[in-house]
Design an enzyme around this catalytic site. Structure first.
Site, PDB file in Angstrom:
ATOM      1  N   TYR A 182      63.427  62.464  33.399  1.00  0.00           N
ATOM      2  CA  TYR A 182      64.734  62.142  34.127  1.00  0.00           C
ATOM      3  C   TYR A 182      65.729  63.410  34.359  1.00  0.00           C
ATOM      4  CZ  TYR A 182      63.293  57.339  34.468  1.00  0.00           C
ATOM      5  OH  TYR A 182      62.663  56.340  34.387  1.00  0.00           O
ATOM      6  N   HIS A 186      63.628  67.373  39.460  1.00  0.00           N
ATOM      7  CA  HIS A 186      62.324  68.586  39.511  1.00  0.00           C
ATOM      8  C   HIS A 186      61.430  68.427  40.857  1.00  0.00           C
ATOM      9  CE1 HIS A 186      60.672  65.517  37.300  1.00  0.00           C
ATOM     10  NE2 HIS A 186      59.336  65.848  37.333  1.00  0.00           N
ATOM     11  N   HIS A 216      57.621  69.233  42.688  1.00  0.00           N
ATOM     12  CA  HIS A 216      56.221  69.547  42.329  1.00  0.00           C
ATOM     13  C   HIS A 216      55.739  70.459  43.643  1.00  0.00           C
ATOM     14  CE1 HIS A 216      55.715  66.509  39.189  1.00  0.00           C
ATOM     15  NE2 HIS A 216      56.703  66.158  39.717  1.00  0.00           N
TER      16      HIS A 216
END
Length: 305
Positions: A242, A245, A247
């Site tokens: 948490y 971010h 990807h």
């Protein structure tokens, strides 16, 4: 003549092993090619998770793989079609190995076979069930702060925007060994620490998200020569940790976690927030939970699963 042969990409592969050492594949990991070895023992020995990943073939090695020191065992032959088991030499049989040690119970459960259930979480469900659950848990993300503060992995940083509000760090994911581009995988980690997940995002965060999208693509093109049109850029919900971010993975790579019930394209997230600044506070979101995850139990107790 141009060589149009494309080497086969091998994705992560995994086994799960319980406390007596008996392999138990995780059905979800195997679908994406990821295997893990979960070792749990009693006494003073601590638990560990070992993730085994067959790295992609590199094109320059294909000739050696097929011609030199390779054993072929015929399995089936029918007209022009035949199937073999191929046993490559050790130098072409690399297995990337990632170790989580000591592993928590959460790590162990993540890599063991379990039934999976789909949850449809409304905005109210998030406020009443998910958020209190997150706040009650002690999820350690010190490793994230170590990266942001350059106490660890500083030499692996590909790009950084140091702005405390709209900046981020771009770093290769541990799943990628950086030896080939077939399974390219990087993570952009926000410098802002109060954003836990997709649910916290509002139009206030658009500058941050746009920086990640644009600067991330530019940095990857400059460093690895991969264009933005060849990247899959997305967020997970629920995330594995948490702290916001994003990807970045090669579009041709079937990376773990790209299924429709978990991955949200960053461009779609930006568009949704531009249409409605509170979109992710209102919108129902679907995600999968394993059978023994405590959050699933919370939804069941509330009559929402």
């Amino acid at each position: 003549m141009q060589n149009k042969f494309q080497p086969k990409t091998f994705h992560p592969v995994g086994l799960a092993v319980h406390s007596r050492g008996i392999p138990r594949p995780d059905s979800n990991s195997c679908a994406s090619g990821e295997d893990s070895l979960v070792n749990g023992t009693s006494g003073d020995v601590k638990d560990a998770v070992v993730i085994l990943e067959k790295t992609p073939f590199q094109e320059e090695n294909i000739s050696d793989l097929l011609k030199n020191h390779t054993k072929l065992q015929l399995q089936m032959s029918n007209d022009i079609y035949s199937t073999y088991h191929l046993y490559p030499p050790p130098q072409l049989s690399e297995i990337k190995t990632t170790v989580i040690y000591p592993a928590t119970e959460k790590h162990l459960q993540k890599y063991l076979r379990q039934e999976v259930h789909l949850i449809r979480e409304t905005g109210e469900d998030y406020k009443n069930i998910t958020l209190p659950f997150i706040q009650s848990q002690s999820f350690s993300i010190q490793w994230v702060y170590n990266i942001l503060e350059k106490k660890a992995e500083a030499d692996r940083i590909i790009h950084e925007n140091p702005d405390p509000c709209n900046g981020f760090v771009l770093i290769p994911d541990f799943k990628w060994n950086q030896k080939q581009l077939d399974d390219l995988y990087l993570i952009a980690i926000s410098h802002r620490r109060e954003i836990k997940s997709l649910r916290d995002l509002t139009s206030e965060h658009l500058p941050l998200l746009k920086n990640i999208l644009q600067e991330g693509k530019e940095a990857i093109l400059k460093r690895f020569g991969v264009a933005g049109t060849q990247l899959r850029i997305y967020l997970h919900y629920q995330p594995s940790y948490y702290h916001l971010h994003v990807h970045f993975s090669a579009l041709s790579y079937d990376a773990p976690g790209i299924s429709v019930e978990r991955a949200h394209l960053l461009t779609d997230v930006i568009d949704n927030l531009e249409l409605d600044p509170q979109y992710y506070q209102k919108q129902a979101l679907t995600f999968a939970l394993r059978a023994d995850e405590p959050l699933l139990k919370k939804f069941q107790e509330a009559g929402r699963a």
